[in-house]
Design a protein around this motif. Structure first.
Motif, mmCIF file in Angstrom:
data_model
loop_
_atom_site.group_PDB
_atom_site.id
_atom_site.type_symbol
_atom_site.label_atom_id
_atom_site.label_comp_id
_atom_site.label_asym_id
_atom_site.label_seq_id
_atom_site.Cartn_x
_atom_site.Cartn_y
_atom_site.Cartn_z
ATOM 1 N N THR A 1 1.027 -1.130 0.070
ATOM 2 C CA THR A 1 -0.083 -0.024 -0.002
ATOM 3 C C THR A 1 0.802 1.218 -0.020
ATOM 4 O O THR A 1 0.650 2.240 -0.707
ATOM 5 C CB THR A 1 -0.919 0.138 1.424
ATOM 6 N N GLU B 1 0.487 3.950 -2.982
ATOM 7 C CA GLU B 1 0.075 5.176 -2.371
ATOM 8 C C GLU B 1 0.778 6.595 -2.360
ATOM 9 O O GLU B 1 0.439 7.493 -2.735
ATOM 10 C CB GLU B 1 -1.033 5.034 -1.307
ATOM 11 N N LYS C 1 -12.739 6.715 2.038
ATOM 12 C CA LYS C 1 -11.431 7.795 1.854
ATOM 13 C C LYS C 1 -11.795 9.373 2.081
ATOM 14 O O LYS C 1 -11.042 9.923 2.395
ATOM 15 C CB LYS C 1 -10.695 7.562 0.574
ATOM 16 N N THR C 2 -13.213 9.481 1.908
ATOM 17 C CA THR C 2 -13.581 10.803 1.892
ATOM 18 C C THR C 2 -15.174 10.979 2.831
ATOM 19 O O THR C 2 -15.814 9.883 2.985
ATOM 20 C CB THR C 2 -14.214 11.450 0.623
ATOM 21 N N LEU D 1 -10.046 15.809 6.412
ATOM 22 C CA LEU D 1 -10.426 14.813 5.340
ATOM 23 C C LEU D 1 -10.063 15.892 4.129
ATOM 24 O O LEU D 1 -10.458 16.940 4.429
ATOM 25 C CB LEU D 1 -11.763 14.429 5.549
ATOM 26 N N GLU E 1 -11.001 7.506 6.469
ATOM 27 C CA GLU E 1 -9.736 7.921 6.643
ATOM 28 C C GLU E 1 -9.186 8.130 5.109
ATOM 29 O O GLU E 1 -9.077 7.086 4.538
ATOM 30 C CB GLU E 1 -9.007 6.964 7.406
ATOM 31 N N ASP E 2 -8.262 9.199 4.952
ATOM 32 C CA ASP E 2 -7.891 9.356 3.447
ATOM 33 C C ASP E 2 -6.699 8.768 3.556
ATOM 34 O O ASP E 2 -5.864 8.487 2.315
ATOM 35 C CB ASP E 2 -7.722 10.948 3.096
ATOM 36 N N ASP E 3 -5.834 8.447 4.498
ATOM 37 C CA ASP E 3 -4.493 7.715 4.431
ATOM 38 C C ASP E 3 -4.788 6.171 4.408
ATOM 39 O O ASP E 3 -5.206 5.549 5.548
ATOM 40 C CB ASP E 3 -3.837 8.155 5.603
ATOM 41 N N LEU E 4 -4.696 5.568 3.362
ATOM 42 C CA LEU E 4 -5.080 4.224 3.139
ATOM 43 C C LEU E 4 -4.275 3.414 3.799
ATOM 44 O O LEU E 4 -5.039 2.189 4.368
ATOM 45 C CB LEU E 4 -4.860 3.804 1.664
ATOM 46 N N LYS F 1 -1.004 14.350 5.689
ATOM 47 C CA LYS F 1 -1.695 13.126 5.139
ATOM 48 C C LYS F 1 -0.613 11.957 5.507
ATOM 49 O O LYS F 1 -0.970 10.918 5.529
ATOM 50 C CB LYS F 1 -2.068 13.089 3.652
ATOM 51 N N ALA G 1 -5.563 3.404 7.337
ATOM 52 C CA ALA G 1 -6.920 2.958 7.499
ATOM 53 C C ALA G 1 -6.641 1.275 7.368
ATOM 54 O O ALA G 1 -7.748 0.765 8.241
ATOM 55 C CB ALA G 1 -7.716 3.306 6.213
#
Lengths: 113, 457
Positions: free
Chosen positions: A27, A31, B39-40, B61, B14-17, A57, B20
């Protein structure tokens, strides 16, 4: 800057489940380049707010992989972006950050089993 | 705590995969958790129809602020538990969101297995306990619908029903009077559960059942160290009934010095805990009940006149069962159905001889006594129809109310004979001598009495 991964947290929560750890590392490899591309675009556009957002982020990812010094740098960029949104010093700092990230990829690949 | 049988649905926004995925991994270690990642904020909101129980929400977010997402989740369903996840340096924002309705927060640095599980388990408990409380309250509301809880067609009860509706629609103090066993507490509960206060607590206290020394503390609470044994602060019934109803049963038994404190509390709508200085406001409807004549107590100086008028409010008098005509049979049928259901006896009914016997009885113990008689009758009954001989009247007040029970002369005679036989260990010669009748008369009466029910049925 220490760019060695510390996977203690991931090993602890998964009892050393390598499939899970590999999934997390993949990931990262999927990403992070996307996020860095966005950060690069923001640097070119001198979009300080977006640079701050992207730095924000990445923090939890870097924390999860035990890249604590890099996380602190991301935090510094985020805070600077919030406090002084017109501070162009953020740009060289962000470029430095992106350079470090580039050097993390081989370490991540090495951790894949 | 009852958990839903189809699992606990948890959304991770959570936008940080990568992060998450980590959180999802931890949460799915519990097989009861069904976890989805969004994600959003918009993705999360457009999936709220899937009814998540818990949402783990990143406060920052890309498309919406945490504040906005939280507001819309809570507007969709305030029962959804929301955990705010933030960075250590953003705790102030997370705390702000707590004040806006979030249920808990966790910094991402601390999001380890133990912390995350603890926080989710805590939320599950509070969400599902809250749900259970609400379900129980709904059940109670249903149980205490006037048509369900109060039975009767007699004119006296029709009058009571009209007053109950008025009481339920208003906030007025209600004073319920009536003999013991007429259902005063049931009336109080029915008013509460049919009123706008039904979401609050119904708190009942029987003034005569609490030792005098403890009553003040029970009503008003106490501070830690207020007296020997007061190891912790304790809330009193007034505080517990806040936004609900406080039912003071047997108010006529309250001592004068406490009446003064009660009067002050009712006038000021605030109380002071024993040993404390702080005044605590309360907002509770007061319902009082007594089997005594309060105005008589006032004239004797045993009850404060000012308190009497403050408590009088809407007076509701519950008639004794003996004045409610055929309500006896309506109630008896209701109790019989309840008993048969509770004891899995199948459908049962009252025979004509049982009905006649019930209608001729005085019921000094009122509805409470009728219920006990029917319960015993249902258990003792050999078949499915309760007959005269299945019903036993054992009221301790029976002897003093001897003439209030309608019986034939023959029945009175046998009752007198049996009374003396019981008193003198079934010694027939002695009883014959006391009553001035022959021994054979007693034998004959007993024999006839044994045969009587069989003849009748």
């Amino acid at each position: 800057m220490n760019l060695t991964l510390d996977l203690t947290f991931l090993k602890e929560i998964s009892d050393g489940d390598q499939d899970f750890i590999n999934d997390v590392l993949h990931t990262f490899l999927d990403e992070m380049p996307k996020d860095m591309a966005q950060m690069n675009q923001a640097i070119m556009d001198k979009d300080i707010v977006m640079i701050g957002r992207m730095a924000h982020k990445t923090k939890s990812t870097l924390q999860t992989l035990g890249l604590f010094e890099l996380k602190e740098l991301a935090l510094k960029i985020e805070q600077l972006a919030k406090q002084t949104p017109s501070d162009t010093n953020i740009i060289p700092l962000s470029q430095k950050f992106m350079g470090h990230i580039d050097r993390v990829y081989p370490n991540v690949k090495e951790s894949l089993k | 705590m009852k958990l839903p049988t189809d699992g606990i649905r948890i959304f991770i926004v959570e936008d940080d995969l990568l992060f998450a995925k980590t959180i999802r991994y931890i949460l799915t270690l519990n097989p009861d958790h069904e976890v989805r990642v969004f994600k959003t904020g918009k993705e999360c909101l457009s999936n709220l129809h899937l009814n998540p129980h818990i949402v783990s929400l990143d406060y920052s977010l890309p498309d919406m602020t945490g504040d906005e997402v939280l507001k819309r989740i809570k507007a969709h369903n305030p029962d959804i538990g929301v955990i705010i996840l933030s960075g250590q340096q953003d705790v102030a924002t997370a705390v702000e969101l707590l004040q806006k309705g979030a249920d808990d927060y966790l910094t991402k640095d601390e999001a380890n297995k133990e912390r995350l599980f603890n926080i989710v388990e805590k939320l599950k408990k509070s969400i599902f306990l809250q749900k259970e409380v609400e379900t129980l309250k709904e059940e109670l509301t249903e149980k205490y619908q006037f048509s369900e809880s109060m039975k009767g067609n007699s004119p006296a009860m029709q009058k009571v029903f009209k007053l109950l509706e008025k009481a339920a629609k208003s906030n007025i103090t209600v004073s319920v009077t009536g003999e013991t066993g007429t259902g005063k507490e049931l009336v109080a509960k029915s008013i509460h559960y049919n009123s706008s206060r039904k979401k609050g607590n119904f708190v009942a206290i029987n003034v005569s059942a609490i030792p005098k020394d403890l009553l003040e503390s029970e009503l008003f609470g106490h501070e830690k160290g207020a007296f020997t044994g007061a190891a912790t602060r304790k809330q009193g019934k007034f505080e517990l009934a806040n936004h609900g109803t406080l039912f003071l049963d047997e108010i006529g038994e309250m001592e004068l010095h406490l009446q003064a404190k009660l009067l002050r509390a009712l006038q000021e709508r605030e109380i002071t805990r024993i040993g404390g200085n702080e005044t605590v406001k309360f907002d509770a409807r007061i319902i009082v009940a007594t089997h005594r004549n309060l105005s008589e107590l006032v004239s004797k100086g045993a009850f404060r006149e000012d308190l009497y008028y403050r408590l009088l409010g809407l007076p509701i008098h519950l008639p004794p069962l003996r004045q409610r005509g055929n309500d006896v049979l309506i109630l008896a049928k209701h109790f019989l159905n309840m008993t048969a259901k509770e004891n899995k006896l199948g459908p049962m009914k009252l025979g004509q001889t049982a009905k006649d016997k019930l209608l001729s009885y005085n019921f000094p113990g009122n509805i409470r006594e009728l219920k006990a008689i029917i319960e015993l009758g249902a258990i003792m009954c050999a078949g499915k129809t309760i007959q005269r001989e299945d019903l036993q009247f054992n009221s301790p007040k029976k002897a003093t109310n001897f003439f209030l029970e309608e019986m034939t002369l023959r029945e009175y005679n046998i009752k007198i004979v049996r009374h003396y036989l019981e008193k003198h260990d079934n010694h027939i010669p002695i009883v014959a001598k006391i009553l001035g009748i022959g021994k054979t008369t007693i034998y004959r009466m007993l024999k006839e009495d044994e045969e009587y029910p069989q003849k009748e049925t």
